[in-house]
Design an enzyme around this catalytic site. Structure first.
Site, PDB file in Angstrom:
ATOM      1  N   ALA A   1      11.216   6.197   1.569  1.00 13.78           N
ATOM      2  CA  ALA A   1      12.669   6.127   1.675  1.00 13.78           C
ATOM      3  C   ALA A   1      13.111   5.144   2.742  1.00 13.78           C
ATOM      4  O   ALA A   1      14.222   4.611   2.691  1.00 13.78           O
ATOM      5  CB  ALA A   1      13.226   7.515   1.975  1.00 13.78           C
ATOM      6  N   TYR A   2      12.247   4.877   3.733  1.00 10.13           N
ATOM      7  CA  TYR A   2      12.666   4.080   4.881  1.00 10.13           C
ATOM      8  C   TYR A   2      12.000   2.714   4.957  1.00 10.13           C
ATOM      9  O   TYR A   2      12.181   1.993   5.923  1.00 10.13           O
ATOM     10  CB  TYR A   2      12.413   4.864   6.175  1.00 10.13           C
ATOM     11  CG  TYR A   2      13.114   6.188   6.194  1.00 10.13           C
ATOM     12  CD1 TYR A   2      14.503   6.266   6.318  1.00 10.13           C
ATOM     13  CD2 TYR A   2      12.391   7.371   6.070  1.00 10.13           C
ATOM     14  CE1 TYR A   2      15.144   7.489   6.316  1.00 10.13           C
ATOM     15  CE2 TYR A   2      13.041   8.593   6.083  1.00 10.13           C
ATOM     16  CZ  TYR A   2      14.412   8.640   6.199  1.00 10.13           C
ATOM     17  OH  TYR A   2      15.045   9.860   6.194  1.00 10.13           O
TER      18      TYR A   2
ATOM     19  N   ASP B   1       7.592  16.280   9.100  1.00  4.76           N
ATOM     20  CA  ASP B   1       7.323  15.794   7.745  1.00  4.76           C
ATOM     21  C   ASP B   1       5.821  15.674   7.504  1.00  4.76           C
ATOM     22  O   ASP B   1       5.342  14.673   6.977  1.00  4.76           O
ATOM     23  CB  ASP B   1       8.011  14.445   7.506  1.00  4.76           C
ATOM     24  CG  ASP B   1       8.082  14.082   6.023  1.00  4.76           C
ATOM     25  OD1 ASP B   1       7.972  14.998   5.175  1.00  4.76           O
ATOM     26  OD2 ASP B   1       8.241  12.896   5.708  1.00  4.76           O
TER      27      ASP B   1
ATOM     28  N   VAL C   1       5.340  -0.477   2.934  1.00  4.08           N
ATOM     29  CA  VAL C   1       4.193  -0.685   3.817  1.00  4.08           C
ATOM     30  C   VAL C   1       3.207  -1.629   3.131  1.00  4.08           C
ATOM     31  O   VAL C   1       2.877  -1.452   1.953  1.00  4.08           O
ATOM     32  CB  VAL C   1       3.500   0.646   4.162  1.00  4.08           C
ATOM     33  CG1 VAL C   1       2.331   0.406   5.121  1.00  4.08           C
ATOM     34  CG2 VAL C   1       4.505   1.617   4.792  1.00  4.08           C
TER      35      VAL C   1
ATOM     36  N   ILE D   1       0.809  -1.219   0.000  1.00  5.81           N
ATOM     37  CA  ILE D   1       0.000   0.000   0.000  1.00  5.81           C
ATOM     38  C   ILE D   1       0.838   1.263   0.000  1.00  5.81           C
ATOM     39  O   ILE D   1       0.303   2.370  -0.054  1.00  5.81           O
ATOM     40  CB  ILE D   1      -0.973   0.024   1.204  1.00  5.81           C
ATOM     41  CG1 ILE D   1      -0.216  -0.124   2.528  1.00  5.81           C
ATOM     42  CG2 ILE D   1      -2.030  -1.042   1.060  1.00  5.81           C
ATOM     43  CD1 ILE D   1      -1.113  -0.024   3.756  1.00  5.81           C
ATOM     44  N   GLY D   2       2.166   1.139   0.052  1.00  3.32           N
ATOM     45  CA  GLY D   2       3.002   2.334   0.028  1.00  3.32           C
ATOM     46  C   GLY D   2       4.468   1.989   0.107  1.00  3.32           C
ATOM     47  O   GLY D   2       4.852   0.927   0.607  1.00  3.32           O
TER      48      GLY D   2
ATOM     49  N   LYS E   1       5.111  -2.111   8.205  1.00  2.00           N
ATOM     50  CA  LYS E   1       6.166  -1.294   7.607  1.00  2.00           C
ATOM     51  C   LYS E   1       7.476  -2.050   7.752  1.00  2.00           C
ATOM     52  O   LYS E   1       7.985  -2.237   8.854  1.00  2.00           O
ATOM     53  CB  LYS E   1       6.256   0.067   8.301  1.00  2.00           C
ATOM     54  CG  LYS E   1       7.314   0.991   7.705  1.00  2.00           C
ATOM     55  CD  LYS E   1       7.275   2.349   8.375  1.00  2.00           C
ATOM     56  CE  LYS E   1       8.301   3.294   7.778  1.00  2.00           C
ATOM     57  NZ  LYS E   1       8.245   4.646   8.414  1.00  2.00           N
TER      58      LYS E   1
END
Length: 229
Positions: free
Chosen positions: A19-20, A140, A23, A15-16, A38
């Protein structure tokens, strides 16, 4: 969760990706409920976990017992040692249907009603006030990091760049996604919690305009305007 395995959570769809980490939407086999996973992969010869992951876990654990309705919940942290000299760390969050970016894109023309925007902003500011009251700067804020449930409940998410703030602490100048950066960040000046308020103002404008880039133009133009006074 036992280290070395994550059988409790069955990934269903990506779903996503950021950079880290990536997900995924997953199902908790014990409760039957959906969660968000994640994943962060770390080479074992690296010196510990990425700072962003450590910060995210530490901050959410610090805020966990407050169970604020406008902050995403962290349920679990799992570590899996892989054969290819890599450790996979999985953060297990509550699953939310969509982020604010998707929510805005789905809104029919001419856009969200004023009352809906008022409600979303009220929840966003409530969550932000809670963070700031505990000396947390998100750093952010953008529509992709603001989740919206099917019932319209707002939850702040993605604390990889968040920090515990103190007056004596120097904060890095390279934070906040391009279109949501406050003037003090663009000018590489000292900053604190007001940078989150600037980002929130940009999001507020985007709720009406549906396109922040068209509203404010390029970073170079904005920086020129700021430095011309």
């Amino acid at each position: 969760m036992e280290q070395g395995s994550t059988p409790q959570y069955e990934p269903m769809a990506e779903i996503g990706e950021g950079a880290y980490g990536t997900v995924y939407k997953a199902r908790d086999s014990l409760s039957g409920k959906f969660v968000a996973l994640k994943n962060v992969r770390v080479q074992r010869n690296e010196d510990g976990l990425p700072p962003s992951t450590v910060r995210e876990v530490a901050l959410l654990k610090r805020l966990e017992h407050f169970d604020h309705p406008n902050v995403v919940r962290l349920f679990d942290v799992c570590a899996t040692v892989r054969a290819d000299r890599e450790t996979k760390v999985t953060l297990v969050f509550e699953h939310v249907d969509q982020d604010l970016k998707t929510y805005l894109e789905k809104a029919p023309l001419p856009g969200l009603p004023a009352e809906t925007i008022k409600d979303l902003m009220n929840q966003l500011l409530n969550g932000l006030a809670f963070l700031h009251s505990h000396s947390v700067v998100h750093r952010d804020l953008k529509p992709e990091n603001i989740l919206v449930t099917s019932r319209g409940q707002v939850k702040l998410a993605d604390f990889g760049l968040a920090r515990i703030y103190s007056c004596q602490m120097a904060l890095t100048p390279v934070v906040v996604t391009l279109w949501y950066r406050a003037p003090e960040v663009l000018l590489q000046a000292t900053y604190a919690t007001p940078v989150d308020m600037w980002s929130t103002g940009c999001i507020f404008a985007e709720m009406f305009r549906r396109s922040l880039q068209e509203t404010f133009g390029s970073e170079h133009y904005l920086l020129h305007q700021l430095t011309s006074f």
